[in-house]
Scaffold this motif. Structure first.
Motif, PDB file in Angstrom:
ATOM      1  N   VAL A  52       0.879  -1.171   0.000  1.00  0.00           N
ATOM      2  CA  VAL A  52       0.000   0.000   0.000  1.00  0.00           C
ATOM      3  C   VAL A  52       0.922   1.228   0.000  1.00  0.00           C
ATOM      4  N   GLU A 110       0.480   4.246  -0.575  1.00  0.00           N
ATOM      5  CA  GLU A 110      -0.076   5.434   0.090  1.00  0.00           C
ATOM      6  C   GLU A 110       0.164   5.402   1.600  1.00  0.00           C
ATOM      7  N   TRP A 111       0.378   4.239   2.158  1.00  0.00           N
ATOM      8  CA  TRP A 111       0.633   4.097   3.593  1.00  0.00           C
ATOM      9  C   TRP A 111       2.119   3.882   3.898  1.00  0.00           C
ATOM     10  N   ILE A 135     -15.151  -1.511   4.271  1.00  0.00           N
ATOM     11  CA  ILE A 135     -14.680  -1.244   5.636  1.00  0.00           C
ATOM     12  C   ILE A 135     -14.889  -2.472   6.517  1.00  0.00           C
ATOM     13  N   PHE A 194     -10.866   5.896  10.373  1.00  0.00           N
ATOM     14  CA  PHE A 194      -9.666   6.129   9.572  1.00  0.00           C
ATOM     15  C   PHE A 194      -9.856   5.535   8.175  1.00  0.00           C
ATOM     16  N   LEU A 195     -10.336   4.292   8.104  1.00  0.00           N
ATOM     17  CA  LEU A 195     -10.582   3.670   6.798  1.00  0.00           C
ATOM     18  C   LEU A 195     -11.627   4.444   6.007  1.00  0.00           C
ATOM     19  N   ARG A 196     -12.668   4.877   6.685  1.00  0.00           N
ATOM     20  CA  ARG A 196     -13.746   5.629   6.032  1.00  0.00           C
ATOM     21  C   ARG A 196     -13.214   6.919   5.403  1.00  0.00           C
ATOM     22  N   ASP A 197     -12.186   7.496   5.995  1.00  0.00           N
ATOM     23  CA  ASP A 197     -11.616   8.756   5.512  1.00  0.00           C
ATOM     24  C   ASP A 197     -10.537   8.565   4.443  1.00  0.00           C
ATOM     25  N   GLU A 198     -10.180   7.323   4.164  1.00  0.00           N
ATOM     26  CA  GLU A 198      -9.147   7.043   3.166  1.00  0.00           C
ATOM     27  C   GLU A 198      -9.711   7.226   1.754  1.00  0.00           C
ATOM     28  N   PRO A 199      -8.826   7.513   0.786  1.00  0.00           N
ATOM     29  CA  PRO A 199      -9.286   7.597  -0.608  1.00  0.00           C
ATOM     30  C   PRO A 199      -9.885   6.260  -1.057  1.00  0.00           C
ATOM     31  N   VAL A 225      -7.618   3.419  -2.446  1.00  0.00           N
ATOM     32  CA  VAL A 225      -6.870   2.630  -1.463  1.00  0.00           C
ATOM     33  C   VAL A 225      -7.751   1.500  -0.930  1.00  0.00           C
ATOM     34  N   LEU A 226      -8.991   1.856  -0.555  1.00  0.00           N
ATOM     35  CA  LEU A 226      -9.922   0.837  -0.066  1.00  0.00           C
ATOM     36  C   LEU A 226     -10.210  -0.209  -1.137  1.00  0.00           C
TER      37      LEU A 226
END
Length: 126
Positions: A22, A24-25, A68, A92-97, A100-101
């Motif tokens: 990932v 992005e992370w 999620i 946090f996951l909900r706020d990710e692009p 990414v999810l």
């Protein structure tokens, strides 16, 4: 000679994890194969997700909720402990692009053979 519980447990642990990059992370995350109860929960929730003409999930709130749930039940640390179980972690996951999810959810679905009716002999999840 029949296997012992510890031998079965060790074999399962060896076959149930996948490392996924990932960028992005800044590194990789570890995905764990879903247990039976989690698999059924994901399968049930996937029925509410709108699909396109080819059966792929479309961008919707139901899709985000499914991703999620799947990721909170799949992403683990090195010891195998879930790391996105708390409400704060799920937020946090909900706020990710979305990309990414989507990337992680696709890897989790692949690891779990979600929707693979030929291997499972069951109705498709998607």
């Amino acid at each position: 000679m029949p296997l012992t519980f510890h031998e079965i447990e060790a074999a399962r642990k060896a076959a149930t994890f996948k490392s996924v990059p990932v960028p992005e992370w800044g590194g990789d995350v570890l995905l764990r194969k879903l247990g039976a109860a989690a698999y059924v929960s994901i399968a049930d929730k996937s029925k509410a997700v709108p699909k396109d003409g080819q059966g792929n999930p479309t961008l919707s709130q139901e899709t985000v909720d499914l991703y999620i749930l799947m990721l909170s039940l799949s992403i683990v640390d090195q010891s195998g402990a879930l790391i996105f179980r708390s409400p704060e972690a799920r937020q946090f996951l909900r706020d990710e692009p979305f990309d990414v999810l989507d990337h992680l959810a696709a890897a989790a679905a692949d690891l779990n053979e979600l929707g693979d009716t030929e291997k499972k002999g069951t109705a498709p999840v998607s």
